[in-house]
Design a protein around this motif. Structure first.
Motif, PDB file in Angstrom:
ATOM      1  N   GLY A   1       0.837  -1.187   0.000  1.00  0.00           N
ATOM      2  CA  GLY A   1       0.000   0.000   0.000  1.00  0.00           C
ATOM      3  C   GLY A   1       0.871   1.235   0.000  1.00  0.00           C
ATOM      4  O   GLY A   1       2.092   1.155   0.180  1.00  0.00           O
TER       5      GLY A   1
ATOM      6  N   ALA B   1      -0.735   3.821   4.670  1.00  0.00           N
ATOM      7  CA  ALA B   1      -1.895   2.947   4.463  1.00  0.00           C
ATOM      8  C   ALA B   1      -2.180   2.069   5.671  1.00  0.00           C
ATOM      9  O   ALA B   1      -3.276   1.503   5.788  1.00  0.00           O
ATOM     10  CB  ALA B   1      -1.681   2.074   3.224  1.00  0.00           C
TER      11      ALA B   1
ATOM     12  N   LYS C   1       0.391  -0.333   6.856  1.00  0.00           N
ATOM     13  CA  LYS C   1       1.175  -1.574   6.741  1.00  0.00           C
ATOM     14  C   LYS C   1       1.997  -1.846   8.000  1.00  0.00           C
ATOM     15  O   LYS C   1       1.968  -2.958   8.538  1.00  0.00           O
ATOM     16  CB  LYS C   1       2.113  -1.500   5.518  1.00  0.00           C
ATOM     17  CG  LYS C   1       1.429  -1.208   4.204  1.00  0.00           C
ATOM     18  CD  LYS C   1       2.394  -1.288   3.034  1.00  0.00           C
ATOM     19  CE  LYS C   1       3.550  -0.306   3.112  1.00  0.00           C
ATOM     20  NZ  LYS C   1       3.109   1.104   3.074  1.00  0.00           N
TER      21      LYS C   1
ATOM     22  N   VAL D   1      -3.914  -5.623  -0.547  1.00  0.00           N
ATOM     23  CA  VAL D   1      -3.642  -4.213  -0.830  1.00  0.00           C
ATOM     24  C   VAL D   1      -4.353  -3.372   0.219  1.00  0.00           C
ATOM     25  O   VAL D   1      -5.579  -3.451   0.362  1.00  0.00           O
ATOM     26  CB  VAL D   1      -4.130  -3.821  -2.240  1.00  0.00           C
ATOM     27  CG1 VAL D   1      -3.828  -2.348  -2.518  1.00  0.00           C
ATOM     28  CG2 VAL D   1      -3.490  -4.716  -3.297  1.00  0.00           C
TER      29      VAL D   1
ATOM     30  N   ASP E   1      -5.477   0.312   1.741  1.00  0.00           N
ATOM     31  CA  ASP E   1      -5.760   1.682   1.320  1.00  0.00           C
ATOM     32  C   ASP E   1      -6.496   2.388   2.444  1.00  0.00           C
ATOM     33  O   ASP E   1      -7.604   1.979   2.823  1.00  0.00           O
ATOM     34  CB  ASP E   1      -6.612   1.676   0.043  1.00  0.00           C
ATOM     35  CG  ASP E   1      -6.922   3.083  -0.445  1.00  0.00           C
ATOM     36  OD1 ASP E   1      -5.987   3.877  -0.585  1.00  0.00           O
ATOM     37  OD2 ASP E   1      -8.120   3.384  -0.663  1.00  0.00           O
TER      38      ASP E   1
ATOM     39  N   THR F   1      -6.792   1.810  -6.260  1.00  0.00           N
ATOM     40  CA  THR F   1      -5.462   1.883  -5.635  1.00  0.00           C
ATOM     41  C   THR F   1      -4.529   0.824  -6.210  1.00  0.00           C
ATOM     42  O   THR F   1      -3.363   1.097  -6.493  1.00  0.00           O
ATOM     43  CB  THR F   1      -5.576   1.705  -4.108  1.00  0.00           C
ATOM     44  OG1 THR F   1      -6.310   2.800  -3.570  1.00  0.00           O
ATOM     45  CG2 THR F   1      -4.199   1.646  -3.461  1.00  0.00           C
ATOM     46  N   THR F   2      -5.036  -0.389  -6.398  1.00  0.00           N
ATOM     47  CA  THR F   2      -4.216  -1.453  -6.981  1.00  0.00           C
ATOM     48  C   THR F   2      -3.788  -1.088  -8.392  1.00  0.00           C
ATOM     49  O   THR F   2      -2.628  -1.285  -8.774  1.00  0.00           O
ATOM     50  CB  THR F   2      -4.996  -2.776  -7.008  1.00  0.00           C
ATOM     51  OG1 THR F   2      -5.584  -3.003  -5.728  1.00  0.00           O
ATOM     52  CG2 THR F   2      -4.078  -3.937  -7.357  1.00  0.00           C
TER      53      THR F   2
END
Length: 367
Positions: free
Chosen positions: A61, A65, A67, A236, A238, A259-260
């Motif tokens: 991300g 985001a 992570k 992913v 976001d 986003t991806t």
């Protein structure tokens, strides 16, 4: 080389789709309270995601985001505001300090900046978790020596971190993370400080560890190339939520979230030259061509379909851009082609795609 003691399930890891997950996030949220002039901040919001056992799973991300917060919940450095984080069925946040220390021995961690002690040799850096656990010098030697061989540093046991390259330092970090025979390995941007060639070597080492030791790897990164090269599954993030997840190949080949698609657009072969992109229109005019991105994968990856396409369409087919790649060990390719935006030609093209299994995406129209 001496055998490295490990404890995978009998007969090797269970298939990822039948084994219980190694890590499960159940309605996990993390809110940081307001402090001074800093407003309250929601880092994670209702995360429901499972890391399949025996896989290399990537979390990717943009910056901010969530992570790093996610990975800190796994090893108990943070506690969720709501929900549960389970590691091999154990609720991390519910553990006492003593039980949490035991749990952490089953979760190895490798870091972006290595976190080695400069005053200790390579051997002693790897030995440190075993010393803390109270193992004897003989036990430590029996464990550390084969680990150094595994990461390719058997001849560097007496060296100090200052004498090593960045890649060698990360190998020491990996060996140290494996010292307590963990069942889960966490990697927090472990290749971000490395050059591309060294990154590939470290990723190959992680694949070897995953395959040979049956170790589940949860990898946090912002680099799509890393996800593509080493992971079998991906999520992913976001704005603190899971935007999409699944097999890496499926997510890369058919991204569903904006986003991806943005993250993937930076990869080679994913976009069009700017000069062509600027001239594209959403609807055709007389005499225009249609630009189509074709995705080759599975049985279509090794067939000479482009040669058949021009014949089937009964029209000129121009190749605009293309790339060949491999994702999660599976071959794939993309090809951007242009052909007349004539209704009859486009109908024949649609039938061709259906018959062959090619995935096609209309990018626009232009002269």
């Amino acid at each position: 080389m001496a055998d490295i003691p490990t404890a995978p399930p009998p007969g090797g890891p269970l298939p990822a789709d039948t084994a219980p997950p190694m890590v499960a996030f159940e309605q996990v949220s993390k809110v940081y309270a307001a402090t001074g002039s800093q407003a309250a901040f929601t880092a994670l919001d209702d995360i429901n995601y499972s890391v399949p056992r025996g896989t290399i799973t990537g979390i990717i991300g943009r910056s901010g985001a969530g992570k790093s917060t996610l990975i800190r919940l796994v090893n108990g450095l943070e506690k969720p505001t709501g929900g549960r984080v389970l590691v091999d069925g154990t609720d991390v946040a519910a553990q006492s300090e003593s039980a949490l220390r035991t749990l952490r021995r089953s979760v190895g961690m490798i870091f972006q900046h290595f976190n080695l002690l400069s005053s200790r040799t390579v051997f002693d850096n790897v030995a440190m978790p075993l010393e803390i656990a109270g193992q004897s010098p003989a036990e430590i030697k029996a464990r550390v020596a084969p680990l150094l061989d595994l990461v390719g540093l058997g001849d560097k046991a007496g060296r100090y971190p200052a004498e090593l390259s960045g890649g060698q330092k990360q190998r020491v970090g990996i060996a140290r993370a494996l010292a307590t025979s963990p069942k889960l390995l966490l990697s927090d941007e472990a290749t971000s400080a490395l050059d591309p060639e060294t990154t590939l070597q470290i990723l190959d080492l992680l694949k070897t560890i995953n395959h040979d030791l049956g170790l589940t790897v949860l990898l946090i990164t912002h680099e799509m190339d890393v996800i593509k090269a080493v992971t079998s599954h991906v999520a992913v993030l976001d704005q603190g939520r899971v935007a999409e997840s699944g097999r890496t190949f499926d997510v890369f080949m058919s991204p569903q979230h904006a986003t991806t698609r943005v993250l993937l657009s930076s990869m080679p072969g994913s976009g069009l030259p700017d000069a062509i992109q600027r001239r594209l229109k959403p609807t055709p005019a007389a005499g225009d061509n249609v630009l189509v991105r074709l995705v080759f994968f599975g049985k279509t990856a090794n067939q000479p379909l482009t040669a058949r396409m021009a014949s089937t369409l009964e029209a000129d087919v121009n190749i605009i851009a293309g790339a060949i790649d491999e994702i999660g060990g599976e071959p794939c390719g993309t090809l951007v082609v242009a052909y007349p935006a004539d209704p009859a030609v486009m109908e024949r093209a649609a039938q061709f795609y259906q018959q062959t299994g090619l995935r096609a995406e209309v990018l626009g129209y232009g002269a």
